[in-house]
Enzyme design. Structure first.
Site, short mmCIF file in Angstrom:
data_model
loop_
_atom_site.label_atom_id
_atom_site.label_comp_id
_atom_site.label_asym_id
_atom_site.label_seq_id
_atom_site.Cartn_x
_atom_site.Cartn_y
_atom_site.Cartn_z
CE LYS A 169 66.35 31.55 -25.20
NZ LYS A 169 66.94 30.58 -25.87
CD GLU A 244 56.37 17.26 -22.80
OE1 GLU A 244 56.98 16.16 -22.29
OE2 GLU A 244 55.13 17.27 -22.45
CB CYS A 278 63.56 13.76 -24.30
SG CYS A 278 62.33 14.01 -25.48
CD GLU A 378 68.40 13.77 -20.87
OE1 GLU A 378 68.33 14.92 -20.24
OE2 GLU A 378 67.34 13.52 -21.63
P1 NAD Z 1 68.09 23.42 -21.84
O1 NAD Z 1 67.42 23.23 -20.70
O2 NAD Z 1 69.56 23.78 -21.72
O3 NAD Z 1 67.61 24.29 -22.86
C1 NAD Z 1 66.40 24.27 -23.23
C2 NAD Z 1 65.79 25.74 -23.55
O4 NAD Z 1 65.80 26.58 -22.38
C3 NAD Z 1 66.70 26.58 -24.65
O5 NAD Z 1 65.93 27.56 -25.36
C4 NAD Z 1 67.45 27.52 -23.55
O6 NAD Z 1 68.02 28.43 -24.34
C5 NAD Z 1 66.32 27.79 -22.81
N1 NAD Z 1 66.93 28.20 -21.12
C6 NAD Z 1 68.04 28.07 -20.87
N2 NAD Z 1 68.23 28.45 -19.51
C7 NAD Z 1 66.96 29.08 -19.18
C8 NAD Z 1 66.43 29.57 -18.33
N3 NAD Z 1 66.97 30.06 -17.19
N4 NAD Z 1 65.17 29.99 -18.22
C9 NAD Z 1 64.31 29.65 -19.13
N5 NAD Z 1 64.91 29.23 -20.47
C10 NAD Z 1 66.36 28.83 -20.37
O7 NAD Z 1 67.97 21.92 -22.77
P2 NAD Z 1 68.90 21.46 -24.09
O8 NAD Z 1 70.34 20.98 -24.00
O9 NAD Z 1 68.49 22.83 -25.22
O10 NAD Z 1 68.07 20.36 -24.55
C11 NAD Z 1 68.37 19.08 -24.21
C12 NAD Z 1 67.22 18.61 -22.91
O11 NAD Z 1 65.69 18.89 -23.38
C13 NAD Z 1 67.53 17.12 -22.70
O12 NAD Z 1 67.62 17.00 -21.23
C14 NAD Z 1 66.38 16.56 -23.33
O13 NAD Z 1 65.89 15.10 -22.37
C15 NAD Z 1 65.38 17.55 -23.03
N6 NAD Z 1 64.23 17.23 -24.07
C16 NAD Z 1 63.23 16.71 -23.44
C17 NAD Z 1 61.99 16.51 -24.33
C18 NAD Z 1 60.69 16.15 -23.84
O14 NAD Z 1 59.78 16.27 -24.58
N7 NAD Z 1 60.60 15.61 -22.90
C19 NAD Z 1 62.24 16.76 -25.83
C20 NAD Z 1 63.49 17.31 -26.45
C21 NAD Z 1 64.32 17.75 -25.33
#
Ligand code: NAD
Length: 475
Positions: A169, A244, A278, A378
């Protein structure tokens, strides 16, 4: 087009959504939007694949397939890089590096497939006790928009190496390279039923996947709040979950360090990927005796960065992913200055950039106190907070005073201090006199609200396998 059971096809509903190019704000692609019927078809196919040959294919052969995936990515490297640069707003040089890192990830797990060992345990009964590693089942791999191809690879490669079928996804803002990767997986010989890619809205597709009993394992990267939600939606099925999540990592710079080097190198450790990382060291803790000189040098080096169009080879920082994400960063800059921090540089729309794009010049806030919201939350944008500290004890306290614990750096020439502080910091990944957090060969993941489990390194394979203990009686 979606990818379901290895085949590109429109969504069952016929619906599509627009994907934007952050550098121009205009439409880059029209993408099929998956819905309930598509989730169902993908999970049915993955369930068939789990009953089929892939989990029983010798690990060595699965490794060969993954090696062909690495070659397939490299063969289409420039196509991947340009697509990622345009869709995620990345400088083309960074995008090329990420494509190569994705290929290296498949190469690493190609080799890991037949080296994920079980054990023989000397038990007290007469016989033979063995620990087997077996594939866990259908894996839902949920990916954010900041490193779309790379993070998809971190999940896809070990999941397939361990013999599992996958449903990817991608983030709805950046689904394009995951769809391309799906084609490469199929061309390399992964069975069709074992691969689906479902672009579309996070909430509906996410909940559809994470609440479905056919899903045995969820690997999620994204915001902490979304991760907590997934733990709830998946709890009835006792799905295996690795997360993550977000970060608010500290770079701790002691006066005894080569602090000029730290200042120069930390610029891109905060502002790389336009701060949408992140691992961004968005809290820079600097010992009071060098604080002012450090701020001046860091701010000058920040202001010297080139913000521009992703496909321009000289660009160091591209646009932010969306107008909304830029608005959030600007709101935080306002919160910081209102709380008493000084905006030393940046925070405006850089000259010469497309006014319809989502550009923001990197911002440095000095005189930040760790209790301010800019230091606690963040931001996920190009905003650095510099926080002074007096001594080692205070540096450790400030660095650990956060709900997160993903990454971080420590700069000192004192070996004893390096050992003491490295042991005291509550973070999953730490670099001493370096800013690099991620290596394909080493485990990556967070403490506290930054996550559960680890990606990369040999440890990643643990999360995609079950342990079976078998005792053979010799009586
Ligand atoms: P997000 O949580 O909004 O979305 C991540 C993914 O989850 C997307 O594919 C989104 O469509 C999906 N999603 C959204 N709602 C969902 C639900 N209810 N159930 C399942 N999936 C759902 O995050 P983002 O804005 O895409 O990414 C930024 C965030 O990701 C930041 O907080 C960043 O720190 C984190 N991040 C962490 C790492 C790590 O390795 N720790 C790496 C990259 C990004």
């Amino acid at each position: 087009m979606l990818l379901i059971a290895g085949t590109r096809r429109p969504a069952a509903s016929g619906r599509t959504f627009e994907v934007l190019e952050p550098a121009t704000g205009s439409v880059l692609a029209e993408v099929a939007e998956a819905g309930a019927a598509d989730i169902d078809a993908a999970l049915d196919a993955a369930t068939r694949a789990f009953a089929g040959p892939w989990p029983r294919t010798p690990a060595t052969e699965r490794g060969r397939v993954l090696a062909r995936v690495a070659a397939g990515i490299r063969a289409r490297a420039e196509e991947f890089a340009v697509l990622e640069a345009r869709n995620a707003g990345k400088p083309i040089g960074d995008a090329r590096w990420e494509v190569e890192a994705a290929a290296s990830t498949f190469e690493y797990f190609a080799g890991a497939a037949n080296k994920h060992l079980g054990a023989v345990i000397p038990v007290s009964e007469p016989g033979l006790d063995v620990v087997l590693r077996e594939p866990v089942g259908v894996c839902a791999l949920i990916v954010p928009w900041n490193f779309p191809l790379l993070i998809t690879s971190w999940k896809t490669a070990p999941a397939l190496a361990a013999g599992n079928p996958i449903v990817i996804k991608p983030a709805s803002l950046t689904p394009l390279t995951a769809l391309l990767l799906g084609e490469v997986l199929i061309d390399a010989g992964v069975p069709g039923d074992a691969v689906s890619v479902l672009p579309g809205p996070g909430r509906s597709i996410g909940d559809g996947l994470t609440g479905d009993p056919r899903v045995a394992k969820i690997s999620f990267t994204g915001e902490t709040a979304t991760g907590a939600h997934i733990l709830r939606t998946s709890s009835d099925n006792i799905a295996r979950v690795s997360l993550e999540l977000g970060g608010k990592s500290a770079s701790v710079v002691f006066a005894d360090a080569d602090w000029e080097r730290a200042a120069d190198e930390t610029v891109m450790a905060v502002f790389g990927n336009t701060g949408q990382d992140c691992c961004a060291r968005s809290r820079i803790l600097v010992q009071a005796s060098i604080h002012d000189e450090f701020v001046a040098r860091f701010a000058a080096a920040t202001a010297a960065r080139t913000v521009g169009a992703p496909l321009d080879e000289t660009t160091e920082l591209g646009p932010m992913i969306s107008a909304r994400q830029r608005e959030i960063a600007l709101e935080y800059i306002g919160l910081g200055t209102a709380a008493g921090a000084e905006l030393v540089t940046g925070g405006g729309v850089p000259a010469g950039c497309d006014p319809h794009g989502f550009f923001l010049s990197p911002a440095v806030l000095a005189g930040v106190d760790n209790s301010m919201r800019v230091a606690r939350e963040e931001i996920f944008g190009p905003v650095a907070s510099i926080i002074p500290f007096r001594d080692e004890g205070e540096a450790i306290d400030i660095a650990n005073d956060t709900p997160y614990g993903l990454s971080g750096s420590l700069w000192t020439r004192d070996l004893g201090r390096g050992i003491r502080v490295a042991r005291a910091l509550r973070t999953g990944v730490l670099s001493v006199n370096s800013n690099k957090s991620v290596r394909t060969e080493t485990p990556f993941g967070g403490y506290k609200h930054s996550g559960l489990g680890r990606e990369l390194g040999p440890q990643a394979m643990d999360h995609y396998t079950e342990i079976k203990n078998v005792f053979f009686s010799s009586e």
